[in-house]
Design a protein around this motif. Structure first.
Motif, PDB file in Angstrom:
ATOM      1  N   SER A   1      21.683   6.244  19.578  1.00  0.00           N
ATOM      2  CA  SER A   1      23.068   6.275  19.017  1.00  0.00           C
ATOM      3  C   SER A   1      23.964   6.966  20.255  1.00  0.00           C
ATOM      4  CB  SER A   1      23.344   7.028  17.938  1.00  0.00           C
ATOM      5  OG  SER A   1      24.664   7.052  17.377  1.00  0.00           O
ATOM      6  N   SER A   2      25.235   6.083  20.303  1.00  0.00           N
ATOM      7  CA  SER A   2      26.181   6.648  21.273  1.00  0.00           C
ATOM      8  C   SER A   2      27.219   7.676  20.520  1.00  0.00           C
ATOM      9  CB  SER A   2      26.930   5.298  21.568  1.00  0.00           C
ATOM     10  OG  SER A   2      27.533   4.409  20.686  1.00  0.00           O
TER      11      SER A   2
ATOM     12  N   GLN B   1      21.016   7.675  24.192  1.00  0.00           N
ATOM     13  CA  GLN B   1      22.156   6.786  24.054  1.00  0.00           C
ATOM     14  C   GLN B   1      21.512   5.242  24.164  1.00  0.00           C
ATOM     15  OE1 GLN B   1      25.246   7.854  26.847  1.00  0.00           O
ATOM     16  NE2 GLN B   1      26.191   9.130  25.436  1.00  0.00           N
TER      17      GLN B   1
END
Length: 124
Positions: free
Chosen positions: A123-124, A11
């Motif tokens: 990436s979240s 994340q």
């Protein structure tokens, strides 16, 4: 031979630690580098470490967030990546530099050898 590992999904703000296991040459005699390439972009030199590990260099884009290190007894180099950003997403390659000479080449073909790379996704 160079084999990278440790990539994966992180994340934004997270961390990953990449490893590069070397074999077939006198690891302790060579400076080593990390180079990354994102899809659709050219290769980018990330960081380099001298043969004895006493001198390190970083691209401005990762300075203060990434730490390169090596363990010559284990023939392994590392890249600790903290506070990851989406723009850090790329395939990361370790590369064998010249004998006892730290370089900042972006093109893998300039190095003596490089691995298959390990993918880093942020990436979240």
């Amino acid at each position: 031979q160079l084999v990278e590992s440790g990539g994966g999904l992180a994340q934004p703000g997270g961390s990953l630690r990449l490893s590069c296991a070397a074999s077939g040459f006198t690891f302790s005699g060579y400076a080593m580098s990390w180079v990354r390439q994102a899809p659709g972009k050219g290769p980018e030199w990330v960081s380099a470490i001298s043969d004895e590990g006493l001198h390190t260099e970083y691209a401005d884009s990762v300075k203060g967030r990434f730490t390169i290190s090596r363990d010559n007894a284990k023939n392994t180099m590392y890249l600790q990546m903290n506070n990851l950003k989406p723009e850090d997403a790329a395939r990361y390659y370790c590369a064998k530099g010249p004998w006892r000479t730290l370089v900042k080449w972006s093109t893998l073909q300039e190095y003596g050898a490089w691995g298959q790379g390990t993918q880093v996704t942020v990436s979240s």
